[in-house]
Motif scaffolding. Sequence first.
Motif, short mmCIF file in Angstrom:
data_model
loop_
_atom_site.label_atom_id
_atom_site.label_comp_id
_atom_site.label_asym_id
_atom_site.label_seq_id
_atom_site.Cartn_x
_atom_site.Cartn_y
_atom_site.Cartn_z
N ASN A 174 0.85 -1.21 0.00
CA ASN A 174 0.00 0.00 0.00
C ASN A 174 0.87 1.24 0.00
O ASN A 174 0.95 1.97 1.01
N PRO A 175 1.54 1.52 -1.11
CA PRO A 175 2.50 2.62 -1.17
C PRO A 175 1.81 3.98 -1.08
O PRO A 175 0.61 4.09 -1.38
N PRO A 176 2.56 5.00 -0.68
CA PRO A 176 2.00 6.36 -0.62
C PRO A 176 1.32 6.78 -1.93
O PRO A 176 0.31 7.50 -1.90
N SER A 177 1.85 6.35 -3.07
CA SER A 177 1.29 6.76 -4.37
C SER A 177 -0.21 6.50 -4.48
O SER A 177 -0.92 7.22 -5.17
N LYS A 178 -0.69 5.48 -3.75
CA LYS A 178 -2.12 5.14 -3.77
C LYS A 178 -2.99 6.29 -3.24
O LYS A 178 -4.18 6.36 -3.54
N PHE A 179 -2.39 7.21 -2.48
CA PHE A 179 -3.16 8.26 -1.80
C PHE A 179 -2.79 9.67 -2.24
O PHE A 179 -3.08 10.63 -1.55
N GLN A 180 -2.17 9.75 -3.41
CA GLN A 180 -1.68 11.05 -3.88
C GLN A 180 -2.80 12.09 -4.00
O GLN A 180 -2.65 13.23 -3.56
#
Length: 326
Positions: A174-180
């Motif tokens: 669940n990398p940060p990119s999922k929540f950009q």
Amino acid sequence: SELKNIIQGIPKAELHLHIEGSFEPELMFKIAQRNQITLPYKSIASLKKAYKFNNLQEFLDIYYAGAQALLHEQDFFDLTWAYLKKVHSQNVIHVELFFDPQTHTDRRVPFPIVITGIHKALEKAKSEFGISYKLIMSYLRHLSEEEAFKTLESSLPFKHIIDGVGLDSSELGNPPSKFQRVFKASAQQGYQLVAHAGEEGPSAYIWEALDLLKVVRIDHGNRCLDDDALVKRLVEEKIPLTLCPTSNVALKVIQKMEEHPVSEMLKKGIIATIHSDDPAYFGGYMNENYYETAKALHLTLDQIQQLAVNAFKASWLNADAKQKRI
Ligand code: ADE
Ligand code: ZN
């Protein structure tokens, strides 16, 4: 001991604390009983026995199970008040605490119930103990970005009492990119931004938190030492790390306290700070985290002081309030 007295005497700031992670078994059973909720453990002793973790996920499963006992505003008040009384006794004078609204709203506990109970306890601690505070709403990263957007929407009536948003729960996959996009929208609402990164996940997740989410602090960030260019960035841009040593040992992020990276981070010029994460589950509030770390790593008094000063530097107190503490 002398070291314990020194640590007790230092005014401290806690910047990495999940309020649901301060739910002590005794209070959990008391609240479950008054709410007529059956916990999946027969007794306080059997619950405590379950507190042996091999990784983050094994802890999270139990942490979310425990939170099921919380239903009413009074429950959230009691939880938060118990934490604040405890850290007041440890000479903590400023807290920036996380709460996980989705852990509760997914069980149909309304957002206003959760935040009102927490906020009333914070206000009481401010007036009775002089503890200053900030409140950080954390999105659960194992859920979708769309669900985080719904949480952002629910928070808007309480914007005046929420200082920032964070990102926690299961890191790997669940990398940060999922929540950009939801982080960008949160910033547009005036929220400050932080994210857990590099606890179990790779240093690439720390880059993402900086470059894509644009956070002002990294929660944990242990894995940054794998990457010299990242260390340089953290130092140059003065991005603080909120480390949680007792948590790292309990969740096997490190094998033993002697391996904790905090002293190396200080040597490299990173604004490293120490906090408790989920003290009821990992067996250490602020003083224990300072003490265990100082003992295992043979930190000097200057280094211990530096850690405490760093936390005020890294905090969201205004410049005047910071100046008084540094
Ligand atoms: N939620 C509560 N504690 C956490 C941690 N240490 N890492 C990620 N999510 C969490
Ligand atoms: Zn955490």
